[in-house]
Design an enzyme around this catalytic site. Sequence first.
Site, PDB file in Angstrom:
ATOM      1  N   MET A  12     -12.440  31.624  -3.570  1.00 27.61           N
ATOM      2  CA  MET A  12     -12.397  33.066  -3.332  1.00 27.61           C
ATOM      3  C   MET A  12     -13.792  33.687  -3.358  1.00 27.61           C
ATOM      4  O   MET A  12     -14.053  34.645  -2.617  1.00 27.61           O
ATOM      5  CB  MET A  12     -11.470  33.755  -4.346  1.00 27.61           C
ATOM      6  CG  MET A  12     -11.877  33.671  -5.793  1.00 27.61           C
ATOM      7  SD  MET A  12     -10.696  34.578  -6.836  1.00 27.61           S
ATOM      8  CE  MET A  12     -11.402  34.263  -8.468  1.00 27.61           C
ATOM      9  N   ILE A  38     -21.322  17.964  -2.370  1.00 25.46           N
ATOM     10  CA  ILE A  38     -22.619  18.237  -2.993  1.00 25.46           C
ATOM     11  C   ILE A  38     -23.052  17.136  -3.953  1.00 25.46           C
ATOM     12  O   ILE A  38     -24.206  17.121  -4.384  1.00 25.46           O
ATOM     13  CB  ILE A  38     -22.633  19.602  -3.710  1.00 25.46           C
ATOM     14  CG1 ILE A  38     -21.663  19.618  -4.909  1.00 25.46           C
ATOM     15  CG2 ILE A  38     -22.335  20.731  -2.736  1.00 25.46           C
ATOM     16  CD1 ILE A  38     -21.820  20.846  -5.796  1.00 25.46           C
ATOM     17  N   ALA A  61     -17.755  24.083  -7.419  1.00 24.95           N
ATOM     18  CA  ALA A  61     -17.751  23.815  -8.863  1.00 24.95           C
ATOM     19  C   ALA A  61     -16.457  23.153  -9.284  1.00 24.95           C
ATOM     20  O   ALA A  61     -15.412  23.317  -8.637  1.00 24.95           O
ATOM     21  CB  ALA A  61     -17.937  25.115  -9.649  1.00 24.95           C
ATOM     22  N   THR A  63     -13.858  23.702 -11.803  1.00 26.51           N
ATOM     23  CA  THR A  63     -13.483  24.862 -12.608  1.00 26.51           C
ATOM     24  C   THR A  63     -12.280  24.624 -13.500  1.00 26.51           C
ATOM     25  O   THR A  63     -11.829  25.548 -14.179  1.00 26.51           O
ATOM     26  CB  THR A  63     -13.200  26.071 -11.696  1.00 26.51           C
ATOM     27  OG1 THR A  63     -12.165  25.726 -10.765  1.00 26.51           O
ATOM     28  CG2 THR A  63     -14.453  26.492 -10.945  1.00 26.51           C
ATOM     29  N   THR A 102     -21.903  30.177 -15.471  1.00 28.73           N
ATOM     30  CA  THR A 102     -20.799  30.684 -16.274  1.00 28.73           C
ATOM     31  C   THR A 102     -21.225  31.140 -17.657  1.00 28.73           C
ATOM     32  O   THR A 102     -22.237  30.683 -18.207  1.00 28.73           O
ATOM     33  CB  THR A 102     -19.726  29.581 -16.436  1.00 28.73           C
ATOM     34  OG1 THR A 102     -18.682  30.018 -17.308  1.00 28.73           O
ATOM     35  CG2 THR A 102     -20.335  28.322 -17.027  1.00 28.73           C
ATOM     36  N   ASP A 103     -20.412  32.004 -18.245  1.00 23.18           N
ATOM     37  CA  ASP A 103     -20.596  32.427 -19.630  1.00 23.18           C
ATOM     38  C   ASP A 103     -20.349  31.289 -20.611  1.00 23.18           C
ATOM     39  O   ASP A 103     -20.774  31.370 -21.773  1.00 23.18           O
ATOM     40  CB  ASP A 103     -19.638  33.571 -19.948  1.00 23.18           C
ATOM     41  CG  ASP A 103     -18.177  33.187 -19.741  1.00 23.18           C
ATOM     42  OD1 ASP A 103     -17.843  32.777 -18.612  1.00 23.18           O
ATOM     43  OD2 ASP A 103     -17.379  33.298 -20.694  1.00 23.18           O
ATOM     44  N   TYR A 126     -16.837  21.668 -20.004  1.00 20.26           N
ATOM     45  CA  TYR A 126     -17.123  22.511 -18.841  1.00 20.26           C
ATOM     46  C   TYR A 126     -18.462  23.232 -19.015  1.00 20.26           C
ATOM     47  O   TYR A 126     -19.300  23.228 -18.108  1.00 20.26           O
ATOM     48  CB  TYR A 126     -15.992  23.518 -18.653  1.00 20.26           C
ATOM     49  CG  TYR A 126     -16.276  24.577 -17.622  1.00 20.26           C
ATOM     50  CD1 TYR A 126     -16.357  24.267 -16.275  1.00 20.26           C
ATOM     51  CD2 TYR A 126     -16.447  25.913 -18.007  1.00 20.26           C
ATOM     52  CE1 TYR A 126     -16.613  25.246 -15.323  1.00 20.26           C
ATOM     53  CE2 TYR A 126     -16.699  26.893 -17.067  1.00 20.26           C
ATOM     54  CZ  TYR A 126     -16.784  26.559 -15.725  1.00 20.26           C
ATOM     55  OH  TYR A 126     -17.044  27.535 -14.795  1.00 20.26           O
TER      56      TYR A 126
END
Length: 290
Positions: A12, A38, A61, A63, A102-103, A126
């Site tokens: 998205m 990749i 990624a 995820t 990412t956080d 992750y």
Amino acid sequence: MSTWLITGGAGMLAQDVEARVQAAGQRAVVLSRKELDITDPASVAAALAEHAPAVVVNCAAWTAVDDAEEQEAAALAVNGDGPRRLAEACRETGAVLLQVSTDYVFAGDATAPYAEDAPTAPRSAYGRTKLAGEEAVLELLPDTGYVVRTAWLYGAGGGNFVRTMIRLEGVKDTLDVVDDQRGQPTWTADLADRLVRLGEGALAGTAPAGVYHGTSSGETTWFGLTRRIFELLGADPERVRPTTSEAFKRPAPRPAYSVLGHDRWQAAGIDPIRDWREALDAAFPALPKD
């Protein structure tokens, strides 16, 4: 006209980046995993040779946060080795690389927003794999590598928490939602806008390379977010009840505090993303309601 190569084309965020690049009058080349792996140096080199992008936006990624706990090597191949391969190729061609992160690279135990230069301490597989990708980009591309950390993404082009809550409102009398995790719900369209503006700044020499935080301003909990979703649906927000993370145990630990600071945008002459409430209100009409 500059060419922008966008990886992870089925996601998205990639869809919104493509739309924003085209709106800026630039050429967008969007490649799915089948079209560009990749993790494969040959595949990466061939894609950059064929399309000669000025900017690469890596939206590809792993995820699946919980699955990464059992498959960390596989997650690392995508989240760590993949960005390294892209950075190596961009170093050869001179392309700018925007790496979405990412956080989860933080411990999630802070009490004030994490600055861009705050110490990282991921608590999950992750988070460790995404940090490896960050480090590769910053090491190999000190002048043309950009890491943009984000969190709590939602949008029209894929599955996400907001769309799930919209669906559940129609089938559940009440919902128990976690109220002890704080973060910043972020619309992919807003993040796409900042990624493109950052890339434009990189090409113009006005945006310093390094780490930026691409999340909405303000903060809330999953409970607070769900109540606002119910309000926008015209549903009774009292049907949403608070609960704790302990009630929803997962293999991977979730950060209790995922609020990120946005000071670095000033150096690039770009405003941080607007407040999460304003963004959700703007996004809501376009989000699928089934």
